[in-house]
Design a protein around this motif. Sequence first.
Motif, short mmCIF file in Angstrom:
data_model
loop_
_atom_site.label_atom_id
_atom_site.label_comp_id
_atom_site.label_asym_id
_atom_site.label_seq_id
_atom_site.Cartn_x
_atom_site.Cartn_y
_atom_site.Cartn_z
N ASN A 281 0.82 -1.21 0.00
CA ASN A 281 0.00 0.00 0.00
C ASN A 281 0.86 1.26 0.00
N ILE A 282 1.95 1.23 0.74
CA ILE A 282 2.87 2.38 0.75
C ILE A 282 3.45 2.62 -0.64
N TYR A 283 3.72 1.51 -1.35
CA TYR A 283 4.25 1.59 -2.72
C TYR A 283 3.31 2.38 -3.63
N LEU A 284 1.99 2.26 -3.40
CA LEU A 284 1.01 2.97 -4.23
C LEU A 284 0.64 4.33 -3.66
N LEU A 285 0.97 4.59 -2.40
CA LEU A 285 0.52 5.82 -1.75
C LEU A 285 1.65 6.82 -1.48
N LEU A 286 2.86 6.31 -1.21
CA LEU A 286 3.96 7.23 -0.87
C LEU A 286 4.36 8.15 -2.02
N PRO A 287 4.58 7.64 -3.25
CA PRO A 287 4.95 8.57 -4.34
C PRO A 287 3.91 9.65 -4.61
N PRO A 288 2.60 9.33 -4.71
CA PRO A 288 1.63 10.40 -4.93
C PRO A 288 1.58 11.43 -3.80
N THR A 289 1.90 10.99 -2.57
CA THR A 289 1.90 11.92 -1.44
C THR A 289 3.12 12.82 -1.45
N MET A 290 4.29 12.25 -1.70
CA MET A 290 5.54 12.99 -1.54
C MET A 290 5.95 13.77 -2.77
N ASN A 291 5.60 13.31 -3.97
CA ASN A 291 6.06 13.99 -5.18
C ASN A 291 5.66 15.47 -5.23
N PRO A 292 4.37 15.82 -5.00
CA PRO A 292 4.04 17.25 -5.04
C PRO A 292 4.70 18.05 -3.93
N VAL A 293 4.92 17.42 -2.77
CA VAL A 293 5.59 18.11 -1.66
C VAL A 293 7.04 18.40 -2.03
N VAL A 294 7.73 17.40 -2.56
CA VAL A 294 9.14 17.57 -2.91
C VAL A 294 9.30 18.58 -4.03
N TYR A 295 8.48 18.47 -5.07
CA TYR A 295 8.60 19.42 -6.18
C TYR A 295 8.20 20.83 -5.76
N GLY A 296 7.25 20.92 -4.83
CA GLY A 296 6.85 22.24 -4.33
C GLY A 296 7.94 22.91 -3.51
N VAL A 297 8.71 22.10 -2.77
CA VAL A 297 9.76 22.64 -1.92
C VAL A 297 11.04 22.88 -2.70
N LYS A 298 11.41 21.94 -3.58
CA LYS A 298 12.71 21.98 -4.24
C LYS A 298 12.73 22.75 -5.56
N THR A 299 11.57 23.02 -6.15
CA THR A 299 11.54 23.70 -7.44
C THR A 299 11.16 25.16 -7.25
N LYS A 300 12.11 26.05 -7.57
CA LYS A 300 11.92 27.48 -7.30
C LYS A 300 10.73 28.05 -8.07
N GLN A 301 10.57 27.66 -9.33
CA GLN A 301 9.48 28.22 -10.14
C GLN A 301 8.12 27.88 -9.54
N ILE A 302 7.94 26.63 -9.09
CA ILE A 302 6.67 26.23 -8.47
C ILE A 302 6.48 26.95 -7.15
N ARG A 303 7.55 27.05 -6.38
CA ARG A 303 7.48 27.74 -5.09
C ARG A 303 7.10 29.21 -5.28
N ASP A 304 7.68 29.87 -6.26
CA ASP A 304 7.36 31.27 -6.53
C ASP A 304 5.90 31.44 -6.96
N CYS A 305 5.40 30.50 -7.78
CA CYS A 305 4.00 30.57 -8.22
C CYS A 305 3.04 30.42 -7.04
N VAL A 306 3.36 29.51 -6.15
CA VAL A 306 2.50 29.31 -4.96
C VAL A 306 2.50 30.55 -4.09
N ILE A 307 3.68 31.13 -3.88
CA ILE A 307 3.77 32.34 -3.05
C ILE A 307 3.00 33.49 -3.70
#
Length: 321
Positions: A281-307
């Motif tokens: 279950n973690i195999y199917l749930l962990l990537p969908p949960t963490m991918n947007p968090v990681v890209y939101g934190v680590k990608t400046k363009q996405i972070r700037d758009c959110v701000i």
Amino acid sequence: MLMLNKTEMNPASFILNGIPGLEDIHLWISFPFCSMYVVAMVGNCGLLYLIHYEDSLHRPMYYFLAMLSLTDLVMCSSTIPKALCIFWFHLKEIGFDECLVQMFFIHTFTGMESGVLMLMALDRYVAICYPLRYSTILTNPVIAKAGFFTFLRGVLLIIPFTFLTKRLPYCRGNVIHHTYCDHMSVAKLSCGHIKVNAIYGLMVALLIGGCDILCITVSYTMILREVVSLSSPEARQKAFSTCIAHICAIVFSYSPAFFSFFSHRFGGHTIPPSCHIIVANIYLLLPPTMNPVVYGVKTKQIRDCVIRIFSGSKNTKPRGI
């Protein structure tokens, strides 16, 4: 003769038993599952919204990220709502055909997840090794074709699962000790020969996972060679920083898959079944949960758009992809 007639019939439905041995704490297990599912839905829908409406995100890297978000949404939505129904309301029954449909979606979109991660590795390879030709190599038609063929590969390889499973005679009950209809979990209820199912499942895993991991490894080997050859430390750090989010996505996706694969084959008798099911279950749930968090934190363009959105500033006009 009576036994022969029974084995030639498919069950009307299966019973998904949840996590065996942990039935008493199903309610408590449901809370992290539900929380992660909510984060996955909100995060991936938010990413799709940003990529659709922000002109600054209309670039190949973010189109591939949109594919990953769509894949993640389907992947976790094909299993978690049913799992929560089992945990909360004891709604364990699932129709035979419904089980096959769930199996198809699970395996198709886990395969597509791997394929999109491979495409994103190729995107980073082109961006770092051929920066001046990046926009001419990865045009919109090329991206669309790559996404379509990745999806088509999954569909064509997974469709035989449903036919191989449907043809089997079932005479070992209809209780599946799992939260969803996994290919081999269903096949093991059959009293027929499932060797073909097992061999084909291993072949698909090698064709999809093996080929994608090989392409990702080759891409990052070339990226490392290019980054190391850069003259200044600042340039090396800037080039490699664009890959950090993608590397995290690879780790979140493949780590549970590798654990599940090797534990089934080398630790099947020492690791309890409940652990196998939780990891599945973690195999199917962990990537969908963490991918947007990681890209939101680590990608400046996405972070700037959110701000910018939360601050109420509107510097761009809405426009379709």
